[in-house]
Design an enzyme around this catalytic site. Structure first.
Site, PDB file in Angstrom:
ATOM      1  N   ASP A  87      -2.033  -0.644   5.886  1.00 26.01           N
ATOM      2  CA  ASP A  87      -2.359  -0.017   7.179  1.00 26.01           C
ATOM      3  C   ASP A  87      -3.855   0.156   7.414  1.00 26.01           C
ATOM      4  O   ASP A  87      -4.250   0.693   8.442  1.00 26.01           O
ATOM      5  CB  ASP A  87      -1.686   1.356   7.281  1.00 26.01           C
ATOM      6  CG  ASP A  87      -2.383   2.398   6.413  1.00 26.01           C
ATOM      7  OD1 ASP A  87      -2.734   2.061   5.266  1.00 26.01           O
ATOM      8  OD2 ASP A  87      -2.601   3.519   6.891  1.00 26.01           O
ATOM      9  N   ASP A 133      -0.333   5.197   0.831  1.00 24.05           N
ATOM     10  CA  ASP A 133      -0.635   6.154   1.901  1.00 24.05           C
ATOM     11  C   ASP A 133      -0.689   5.486   3.277  1.00 24.05           C
ATOM     12  O   ASP A 133      -1.456   4.548   3.491  1.00 24.05           O
ATOM     13  CB  ASP A 133      -1.988   6.835   1.640  1.00 24.05           C
ATOM     14  CG  ASP A 133      -1.939   7.734   0.408  1.00 24.05           C
ATOM     15  OD1 ASP A 133      -0.891   7.775  -0.258  1.00 24.05           O
ATOM     16  OD2 ASP A 133      -2.957   8.374   0.117  1.00 24.05           O
ATOM     17  N   ASP A 140       0.851  -1.177   0.000  1.00 26.73           N
ATOM     18  CA  ASP A 140       0.000   0.000   0.000  1.00 26.73           C
ATOM     19  C   ASP A 140       0.900   1.244   0.000  1.00 26.73           C
ATOM     20  O   ASP A 140       2.078   1.157   0.370  1.00 26.73           O
ATOM     21  CB  ASP A 140      -0.860  -0.054   1.268  1.00 26.73           C
ATOM     22  CG  ASP A 140      -1.651   1.207   1.488  1.00 26.73           C
ATOM     23  OD1 ASP A 140      -2.329   1.653   0.540  1.00 26.73           O
ATOM     24  OD2 ASP A 140      -1.601   1.760   2.611  1.00 26.73           O
TER      25      ASP A 140
HETATM   26 MG   LIG Z   1      -3.137   3.156   3.424  1.00 27.93          MG
END
Ligand SMILES: [Mg+2]
Length: 282
Positions: A220, A12, A10
């Site tokens: 996340d 961000d 991922d």
């Molecule tokens: Mg993310």
């Protein structure tokens, strides 16, 4: 465990800092992986236009997955045409890329959102309602980057100005056969696609190209869950606010980082490099 490393990550809040979008803290780890020729596949809710720029900045020339699994962009010549033919998916040419499209066209998602909002008088807003200046303000991106973020093809980032009606919208999404997932900053409206399906397709292609694999995944937020389920070594990057992510089932072998963002990303990579005896060179 033996095989070649392939990393799905991922952006961000994982490889990029959630606020500054910097990957500075992950540079030494990225360098190590590059030396070992480990493919790093960006797997993000960002658009193709944004992801291309970031891949270039990091110095990657590997396939990438955009808009929550909406499409896989593969540099032409990366896999053989036979490997791609055997993938079982239709491959189309877009500029310098061969593309496997898994998502619904953005126009269709917007049509659903606008008509549902009107019908049920919902206060839900998406990127399609915003000028680039507003996207920049909401995301902390620069104006140039915000323009790239607005070039959506398969995924609408949205938020509720009246969160008490989230559930009704969610119901309508389900009835329409669409999906609503939570990312780090926004909800995302998509077709049936998710990051996991795109990861599965690429893993199969890499197996043909490289042989036995050890796949790593780093994310996340909730929208990373389908990706983390598809990899042998999943990693959950800590959030800056320390808030736990609402993952429904956590895989037993998940590595949870102590540090947030790119520092946590590097922490997980260093941990895995240490614990696996991997021959990651060709
Ligand atoms: Mg993310």
């Amino acid at each position: 465990m033996a095989g070649r490393f392939v990393i799905f990550t991922d952006l961000d809040g994982s490889l990029l800092d959630a606020e500054t979008y910097s990957f500075q803290a992950a540079r030494p780890a990225l360098q190590k992986l590059k030396k070992k020729q480990v493919p790093i596949i960006l797997c993000t809710s960002k658009t193709r236009a944004e992801t291309e720029v970031i891949a270039r900045k990091i110095g990657l020339n590997h396939p990438f997955i955009v808009e929550n699994g909406g499409a896989i962009f593969i540099p032409a010549g990366y896999f053989t045409s036979e490997q791609l033919r055997n993938s079982g998916y239709k491959v189309i040419r877009k500029g310098d890329y061969l593309v496997i499209q898994l998502g619904l066209p953005y126009r269709q998602l917007r049509q659903f959102m606008v008509s549902t909002r009107k019908k049920f008088k919902l206060k839900v807003k998406g990127f399609g309602d915003c000028r680039p200046e507003e996207i920049a303000r909401l995301t902390g991106l620069g104006l140039k980057e915000a323009r790239l973020a607005a070039r959506r093809e398969y995924d609408e980032p949205l938020w509720f100005e009246d969160p008490s009606r989230t559930r009704l919208f969610r119901e309508k999404v389900r009835e329409a056969g669409l999906k609503l997932v939570r990312g780090g900053r926004f909800f995302h409206l998509t077709g049936k696609n998710d990051k996991g399906r795109a990861v599965r397709i690429l893993k199969n292609l890499y197996r043909k190209k490289l042989g036995q694999l050890i796949s790593l995944g780093l994310g996340d937020a909730d929208n990373d869950w389908p990706m983390l389920k598809e990899v042998e070594l999943p990693g959950l990057v800590a959030r800056p606010d320390g808030q736990p992510v609402g993952l429904k089932q956590v895989p037993e072998n998940i590595y949870k980082t102590k540090k947030a963002g790119p520092a946590g990303w590097a922490e997980a990579i260093n941990y895995w490099l240490k614990v696996t005896q991997t021959k990651a060179s060709p």
